[in-house]
Design a protein around this motif. Structure first.
Motif, PDB file in Angstrom:
ATOM      1  N   TYR A 145      34.658  55.773  12.101  1.00 11.40           N
ATOM      2  CA  TYR A 145      33.997  56.066  11.153  1.00 11.40           C
ATOM      3  C   TYR A 145      33.921  54.367  10.223  1.00 11.40           C
ATOM      4  O   TYR A 145      33.293  53.520   9.277  1.00 11.40           O
ATOM      5  CB  TYR A 145      33.302  56.620  10.268  1.00 11.40           C
ATOM      6  N   THR A 146      35.128  54.718   9.437  1.00 12.51           N
ATOM      7  CA  THR A 146      35.779  53.863   7.945  1.00 12.51           C
ATOM      8  C   THR A 146      35.138  52.074   8.613  1.00 12.51           C
ATOM      9  O   THR A 146      35.088  51.421   8.084  1.00 12.51           O
ATOM     10  CB  THR A 146      36.711  54.153   7.812  1.00 12.51           C
ATOM     11  N   SER A 147      36.228  52.247   9.924  1.00 10.85           N
ATOM     12  CA  SER A 147      36.439  50.651  10.037  1.00 10.85           C
ATOM     13  C   SER A 147      34.858  50.115  11.229  1.00 10.85           C
ATOM     14  O   SER A 147      34.565  48.735  10.107  1.00 10.85           O
ATOM     15  CB  SER A 147      37.097  50.803  11.589  1.00 10.85           C
ATOM     16  N   ALA A 148      33.982  50.920  11.354  1.00  9.52           N
ATOM     17  CA  ALA A 148      32.834  50.299  11.521  1.00  9.52           C
ATOM     18  C   ALA A 148      32.265  50.053  10.563  1.00  9.52           C
ATOM     19  O   ALA A 148      31.239  49.373  10.052  1.00  9.52           O
ATOM     20  CB  ALA A 148      32.060  51.511  12.318  1.00  9.52           C
ATOM     21  N   LEU A 149      32.269  50.926   8.921  1.00  9.39           N
ATOM     22  CA  LEU A 149      31.424  50.771   8.357  1.00  9.39           C
ATOM     23  C   LEU A 149      32.131  49.851   7.635  1.00  9.39           C
ATOM     24  O   LEU A 149      31.199  48.911   6.993  1.00  9.39           O
ATOM     25  CB  LEU A 149      31.901  51.963   7.345  1.00  9.39           C
ATOM     26  N   HIS A 150      33.444  49.597   7.220  1.00  7.68           N
ATOM     27  CA  HIS A 150      33.818  48.010   6.853  1.00  7.68           C
ATOM     28  C   HIS A 150      33.106  46.995   7.221  1.00  7.68           C
ATOM     29  O   HIS A 150      32.866  45.686   7.040  1.00  7.68           O
ATOM     30  CB  HIS A 150      34.921  48.172   7.096  1.00  7.68           C
ATOM     31  N   THR A 151      33.309  46.414   8.606  1.00  8.58           N
ATOM     32  CA  THR A 151      32.728  45.891   8.969  1.00  8.58           C
ATOM     33  C   THR A 151      31.089  45.553   9.110  1.00  8.58           C
ATOM     34  O   THR A 151      31.098  44.170   8.548  1.00  8.58           O
ATOM     35  CB  THR A 151      32.216  46.396  11.305  1.00  8.58           C
ATOM     36  N   ILE A 152      30.352  46.894   8.352  1.00 10.42           N
ATOM     37  CA  ILE A 152      29.481  46.205   8.356  1.00 10.42           C
ATOM     38  C   ILE A 152      28.923  46.213   6.352  1.00 10.42           C
ATOM     39  O   ILE A 152      28.570  44.645   6.195  1.00 10.42           O
ATOM     40  CB  ILE A 152      28.058  47.677   8.238  1.00 10.42           C
ATOM     41  N   GLN A 153      29.978  46.437   6.156  1.00 11.01           N
ATOM     42  CA  GLN A 153      30.074  45.802   4.320  1.00 11.01           C
ATOM     43  C   GLN A 153      30.427  44.639   4.244  1.00 11.01           C
ATOM     44  O   GLN A 153      30.080  43.779   3.064  1.00 11.01           O
ATOM     45  CB  GLN A 153      30.882  47.051   3.876  1.00 11.01           C
ATOM     46  N   GLU A 154      31.263  44.027   5.417  1.00  8.49           N
ATOM     47  CA  GLU A 154      31.753  42.828   4.973  1.00  8.49           C
ATOM     48  C   GLU A 154      30.532  42.235   4.842  1.00  8.49           C
ATOM     49  O   GLU A 154      30.462  40.955   4.115  1.00  8.49           O
ATOM     50  CB  GLU A 154      32.467  42.172   5.576  1.00  8.49           C
ATOM     51  N   ARG A 155      29.484  42.147   5.099  1.00 12.91           N
ATOM     52  CA  ARG A 155      28.176  41.292   5.835  1.00 12.91           C
ATOM     53  C   ARG A 155      27.603  41.170   4.075  1.00 12.91           C
ATOM     54  O   ARG A 155      26.775  40.511   4.290  1.00 12.91           O
ATOM     55  CB  ARG A 155      27.666  41.385   7.164  1.00 12.91           C
ATOM     56  N   GLU A 156      27.690  42.414   4.119  1.00 15.68           N
ATOM     57  CA  GLU A 156      26.383  42.916   3.360  1.00 15.68           C
ATOM     58  C   GLU A 156      26.754  43.170   1.162  1.00 15.68           C
ATOM     59  O   GLU A 156      26.603  42.921   0.798  1.00 15.68           O
ATOM     60  CB  GLU A 156      25.899  44.185   3.213  1.00 15.68           C
ATOM     61  N   PHE A 157      28.147  43.298   1.368  1.00 11.24           N
ATOM     62  CA  PHE A 157      28.481  43.575   0.049  1.00 11.24           C
ATOM     63  C   PHE A 157      28.342  42.249  -1.087  1.00 11.24           C
ATOM     64  O   PHE A 157      28.201  41.986  -1.653  1.00 11.24           O
ATOM     65  CB  PHE A 157      30.047  43.740   0.119  1.00 11.24           C
ATOM     66  N   PRO A 158      29.055  40.622   0.327  1.00 11.51           N
ATOM     67  CA  PRO A 158      28.965  39.395  -1.088  1.00 11.51           C
ATOM     68  C   PRO A 158      26.914  39.238  -1.193  1.00 11.51           C
ATOM     69  O   PRO A 158      26.981  38.214  -2.192  1.00 11.51           O
ATOM     70  CB  PRO A 158      28.753  38.209  -0.043  1.00 11.51           C
ATOM     71  N   ASN A 159      26.702  40.017  -1.068  1.00 13.70           N
ATOM     72  CA  ASN A 159      24.709  40.034  -1.655  1.00 13.70           C
ATOM     73  C   ASN A 159      25.297  40.580  -3.227  1.00 13.70           C
ATOM     74  O   ASN A 159      23.764  40.599  -3.822  1.00 13.70           O
ATOM     75  CB  ASN A 159      23.619  40.574  -0.220  1.00 13.70           C
ATOM     76  N   ALA A 160      26.024  41.195  -3.418  1.00 10.26           N
ATOM     77  CA  ALA A 160      25.761  41.557  -4.596  1.00 10.26           C
ATOM     78  C   ALA A 160      25.581  41.252  -5.716  1.00 10.26           C
ATOM     79  O   ALA A 160      25.620  39.903  -6.179  1.00 10.26           O
ATOM     80  CB  ALA A 160      27.112  42.750  -5.005  1.00 10.26           C
ATOM     81  N   GLN A 161      24.264  42.183  -6.637  1.00  9.82           N
ATOM     82  CA  GLN A 161      24.261  40.458  -8.163  1.00  9.82           C
ATOM     83  C   GLN A 161      24.771  41.867  -9.225  1.00  9.82           C
ATOM     84  O   GLN A 161      24.468  43.411  -9.431  1.00  9.82           O
ATOM     85  CB  GLN A 161      22.874  40.770  -7.996  1.00  9.82           C
ATOM     86  N   PRO A 162      24.673  41.076 -10.423  1.00  7.43           N
ATOM     87  CA  PRO A 162      25.079  42.046 -11.568  1.00  7.43           C
ATOM     88  C   PRO A 162      23.097  42.567 -11.717  1.00  7.43           C
ATOM     89  O   PRO A 162      22.341  42.711 -11.140  1.00  7.43           O
ATOM     90  CB  PRO A 162      24.977  40.667 -12.496  1.00  7.43           C
ATOM     91  N   LEU A 163      23.754  44.085 -12.947  1.00  8.25           N
ATOM     92  CA  LEU A 163      22.437  44.953 -13.229  1.00  8.25           C
ATOM     93  C   LEU A 163      21.808  44.869 -14.424  1.00  8.25           C
ATOM     94  O   LEU A 163      23.137  43.742 -14.836  1.00  8.25           O
ATOM     95  CB  LEU A 163      23.201  46.345 -12.987  1.00  8.25           C
ATOM     96  N   PRO A 164      20.949  44.867 -14.767  1.00  8.58           N
ATOM     97  CA  PRO A 164      20.067  44.437 -16.126  1.00  8.58           C
ATOM     98  C   PRO A 164      20.793  44.401 -17.139  1.00  8.58           C
ATOM     99  O   PRO A 164      21.475  45.938 -17.397  1.00  8.58           O
ATOM    100  CB  PRO A 164      18.832  45.245 -16.149  1.00  8.58           C
ATOM    101  N   GLY A 165      21.444  44.004 -17.924  1.00 13.44           N
ATOM    102  CA  GLY A 165      21.307  44.362 -19.309  1.00 13.44           C
ATOM    103  C   GLY A 165      23.506  43.521 -19.382  1.00 13.44           C
ATOM    104  O   GLY A 165      23.967  43.696 -20.184  1.00 13.44           O
ATOM    105  N   VAL A 166      24.408  43.698 -17.201  1.00 14.43           N
ATOM    106  CA  VAL A 166      25.033  43.799 -18.082  1.00 14.43           C
ATOM    107  C   VAL A 166      26.089  42.290 -18.883  1.00 14.43           C
ATOM    108  O   VAL A 166      26.932  42.187 -18.881  1.00 14.43           O
ATOM    109  CB  VAL A 166      25.737  43.407 -16.148  1.00 14.43           C
ATOM    110  N   GLU A 167      25.408  40.583 -17.718  1.00 13.36           N
ATOM    111  CA  GLU A 167      26.145  40.249 -18.054  1.00 13.36           C
ATOM    112  C   GLU A 167      25.433  39.667 -19.717  1.00 13.36           C
ATOM    113  O   GLU A 167      27.138  39.010 -20.559  1.00 13.36           O
ATOM    114  CB  GLU A 167      25.332  38.712 -17.315  1.00 13.36           C
ATOM    115  N   ALA A 168      24.919  39.801 -20.273  1.00 11.35           N
ATOM    116  CA  ALA A 168      24.789  39.969 -21.498  1.00 11.35           C
ATOM    117  C   ALA A 168      25.336  41.124 -22.829  1.00 11.35           C
ATOM    118  O   ALA A 168      26.429  40.398 -23.484  1.00 11.35           O
ATOM    119  CB  ALA A 168      23.072  40.223 -22.338  1.00 11.35           C
TER     120      ALA A 168
END
Length: 275
Positions: free
Chosen positions: A79-102
């Motif tokens: 399960y973990t191996s299959a999940l990692h394959t999906i995550q490798e595709r999706e994690f680079p889409n991560a974005q900062p949440l409101p207020g964090v950068e400031a």
């Protein structure tokens, strides 16, 4: 209920969780799990189970999830191996949440009356996932010095002592104290402010003897309606885990819940912004 403490010293160090606090990866985790759970005719993941997984070591989270969905026959490694394959595709889409950068920019450049505010990262994410989630956000994460980044696979954290144990935050504080400039007084736990979105992380911060800011996802906040004070006391998981670290008391003033990190109340924590 305890009388809230009001005589705290000014905050000198801010220690940050990452997933769901700084970046929107909690929603991405949900997406990835739901994609995979569909292949087992299971799911979707909702906050009644997700709230039990946040901030925990990955292997423990997978076992809890498989048990919840009656998938104990599924090999956790597969399960973990299959999940990692999906995550490798999706994690680079991560974005900062409101207020964090400031917030990070302000803290990293504030002198606070002649003394810097020190910051560190304390995340359960292992190095590989950390890179996937943050390599496109180098400007934002650059405020965390390498030696002050404590990741889930950091060998300074004893095995089996991930959140809600306090070790990751104690290690982060030690990393700061070990790299202070000559003549700068060591920072005490009560001079630290932990930023968390997950309940296990709040417990970890409280057990470390630190003040805590809890910024839960709206879905998680709904799970704890009416129990917010217990969470802020580090008692959000009942009697599941008890160790030598003292839990807080309801209403003791060591924790605060915020909706987001937009317009953070620096003055309330003795932080004077600017140079």
């Amino acid at each position: 209920m305890d009388k809230p403490r009001t005589d705290f010293p000014p905050v000198r160090a801010c220690l940050f969780d990452m997933d769901g606090l700084l970046i929107n990866t909690e929603d991405i985790y949900t997406l990835c799990h739901n994609i995979l759970l569909q292949t087992y005719n299971a799911g979707p993941m909702t906050w009644d189970i997700k709230s039990q997984l946040q901030g925990r070591p990955a292997n423990e989270s997978i076992l809890r999830l498989l048990s919840f969905f009656n998938l104990s026959h599924v090999n956790p490694e597969s399960y973990t191996s299959a999940l990692h394959t999906i995550q490798e595709r999706e994690f680079p889409n991560a974005q900062p949440l409101p207020g964090v950068e400031a917030l990070l920019q302000t803290l990293s450049t504030t002198q606070n009356g002649g003394r810097r505010i020190h910051i560190a990262l304390a995340t359960s994410s292992h190095e590989g996932h950390f890179k996937l989630k943050t390599q496109h956000l180098e400007d934002m994460f650059g405020v965390f010095k390498k030696e002050r980044r404590v990741l889930g696979d950091d060998n300074r954290i004893p095995k089996g002592r991930g959140k809600p144990s306090p070790d990751i935050y104690l290690v982060a504080l030690k990393a700061i104290n070990d790299t202070l400039e000559e003549g700068e007084e060591q920072i005490k736990p009560e001079e630290c402010l932990v930023f968390e979105d997950g309940v296990p992380g709040v417990i970890a911060g409280r057990r470390a003897g630190m003040r805590v800011i809890w910024v839960p996802h709206p879905g998680l906040a709904n799970q704890y309606l009416g129990r917010e004070a217990e969470v802020l006391a580090g008692r959000g998981e009942g009697g599941e885990l008890v160790d030598e670290y003292q839990l807080g008391q309801v209403g003791d003033g060591w924790g605060e819940q915020l909706v987001s990190l937009v317009d953070f109340p620096y003055g309330k924590y003795g932080i004077v912004t600017g140079k």
